[in-house]
Enzyme design. Structure first.
Site, PDB file in Angstrom:
ATOM      1  CG  ASP A  20      -1.769   1.205   1.371  1.00  0.00           C
ATOM      2  OD1 ASP A  20      -2.343   1.630   0.364  1.00  0.00           O
ATOM      3  OD2 ASP A  20      -1.860   1.737   2.497  1.00  0.00           O
ATOM      4  CG  ASP A  22      -1.779   7.611   0.546  1.00  0.00           C
ATOM      5  OD1 ASP A  22      -0.760   7.754  -0.146  1.00  0.00           O
ATOM      6  OD2 ASP A  22      -2.869   8.146   0.284  1.00  0.00           O
ATOM      7  CG  ASP A 193      -2.203   2.521   6.588  1.00  0.00           C
ATOM      8  OD1 ASP A 193      -2.947   3.339   7.140  1.00  0.00           O
ATOM      9  OD2 ASP A 193      -2.163   2.382   5.353  1.00  0.00           O
TER      10      ASP A 193
END
Length: 272
Positions: A20, A22, A193
Site C-alpha cells: 500500500d 499512503d 496500514d
C-alpha cells in the site's frame, strides 16, 4: 510500468511484495500535501471543504461504512469535474519539493530494497490515482503499479473513474496481475496500514499490518499476520530527479479520488 506490450511474463512461481502507498510507504497521504496550493489555486472552495468534512473524518477514523465511503468518493470525484490537467500539473510542479519532504518511511525503502535483493517483484497498490502513484513508485524502483484511473477528455477530468483501486478491487487486480506475471501468491507478501486492505492481505501467504490501529491489529492477530512499526520518514527529495516529466503530474487525482485535502484545508481555513 507494466503493460500488455511490455516484457514477457516471468516464470510461474515468482514472488511479489505488494505495498500500500499512503501511511505504509509514505508517512502521510500522497494527496494531503497539496491541499493548500489547490485551495490557493481556486480548485476547491471553503464550501467544498465543509460539505466533505464529516465524511472525510469518518473515513480517516475508520468509522465510515461502505455506503458513506462511496458517497464521499463520488462527491470528491465530482469536485474535479472540468479541472484542466495542465493547471493541476502546474500547481503540483511548483510545490512538489516544498510539500513532499519528508514523505517516505525509511523502513519501507529498506524493505523494498530487501525484496528486490531476494529477486522479488515489488508492486505498489494504491487507491490514489495513477498520476500520484506511478511517479513515486518509479522513484522507489517498483516493478508494477495498481492504482485508480480517472477519466480524461480533451485535457480535462470528467469526474468519472475508470477503475477504483479500493477494497476488493485491489484484491481482484492483484489476482489479475499474478495470473499475468506468474506470481505465486501463497509465497508472496503484502503490507498495509488500513483495514480496508484486508482483501489484499488475504491474497498472500505473508501479510503484514503496518502501524495498525486497534481494528487492524485485532484482525492481524486473528489471521496470524505480522505487525510492523514504521517511524522514520526520510526525504524523498534525495531520491527524485526533478527533471523527470512524470513529476509534473504528481497529485493530479489527489482530491478527486481521496479527499485527504479536507483535513488540511479545514484545519487551516475552516476551524478559525
Amino acid at each position: 510500468m507494466s503493460s500488455p506490450s511490455g516484457p514477457p511474463p516471468r516464470p510461474a512461481g515468482t514472488i511479489a511484495a505488494f505495498f500500500d502507498l499512503d501511511k505504509t510507504i509514505i508517512a502521510t497521504s500522497s494527496a494531503a500535501a497539496f491541499s493548500r496550493p489547490f485551495f490557493a489555486g481556486g480548485l476547491i472552495t471553503r464550501g467544498d471543504v465543509l460539505r466533505s468534512a464529516y465524511a472525510h473524518f469518518l473515513f480517516m477514523l475508520g468509522g465510515a461504512d461502505a455506503d458513506q465511503t462511496e458517497r464521499m468518493r463520488a462527491h470528491l470525484s465530482s469536485l474535479a469535474t472540468g479541472w484542466e490537467v495542465a493547471t493541476v500539473s502546474r500547481i503540483v510542479a511548483d510545490t512538489v519539493h516544498e510539500l513532499i519532504d519528508p514523505v517516505v518511511y525509511a523502513e519501507a525503502v529498506e524493505l523494498i530494497d530487501a525484496h528486490h535483493a531476494r529477486g522479488h517483484d515489488v508492486v505498489v497498490v494504491s487507491a490514489s490515482g495513477s498520476e500520484v502513484v506511478e511517479p513515486v513508485a518509479a522513484v522507489l524502483g517498483a516493478d508494477h503499479v495498481i492504482s485508480s484511473r480517472m477519466t480524461v477528455e480533451d485535457g480535462r477530468y470528467t469526474g468519472g473513474i475508470d477503475f477504483y483501486a479500493y477494497g476488493e478491487n485491489k484484491a481482484s487486480a492483484i489476482r489479475e496481475l499474478a495470473a499475468r506475471e506468474g506470481y505465486d501468491l501463497a509465497a508472496s507478501y503484502a503490507y498495509s496500514d488500513s483495514v480496508t486492505d484486508a482483501p489484499m492481505l488475504h491474497e498472500v501467504g505473508h501479510a503484514f499490518a503496518v502501524n495498525p490501529d486497534r481494528t487492524l491489529r485485532r484482525l492481524a492477530a486473528e489471521h496470524g499476520w505480522g505487525v510492523l512499526t514504521f517511524t522514520k520518514p526520510v526525504a524523498l527529495r534525495s531520491r527524485l530527479d526533478p527533471t523527470t516529466p512524470a513529476l509534473a503530474a504528481l497529485g493530479v487525482t489527489a482530491l478527486a479520488l481521496a479527499g485527504w485535502v479536507v483535513w488540511r484545508v479545514l484545519r487551516r481555513h475552516g476551524t478559525r
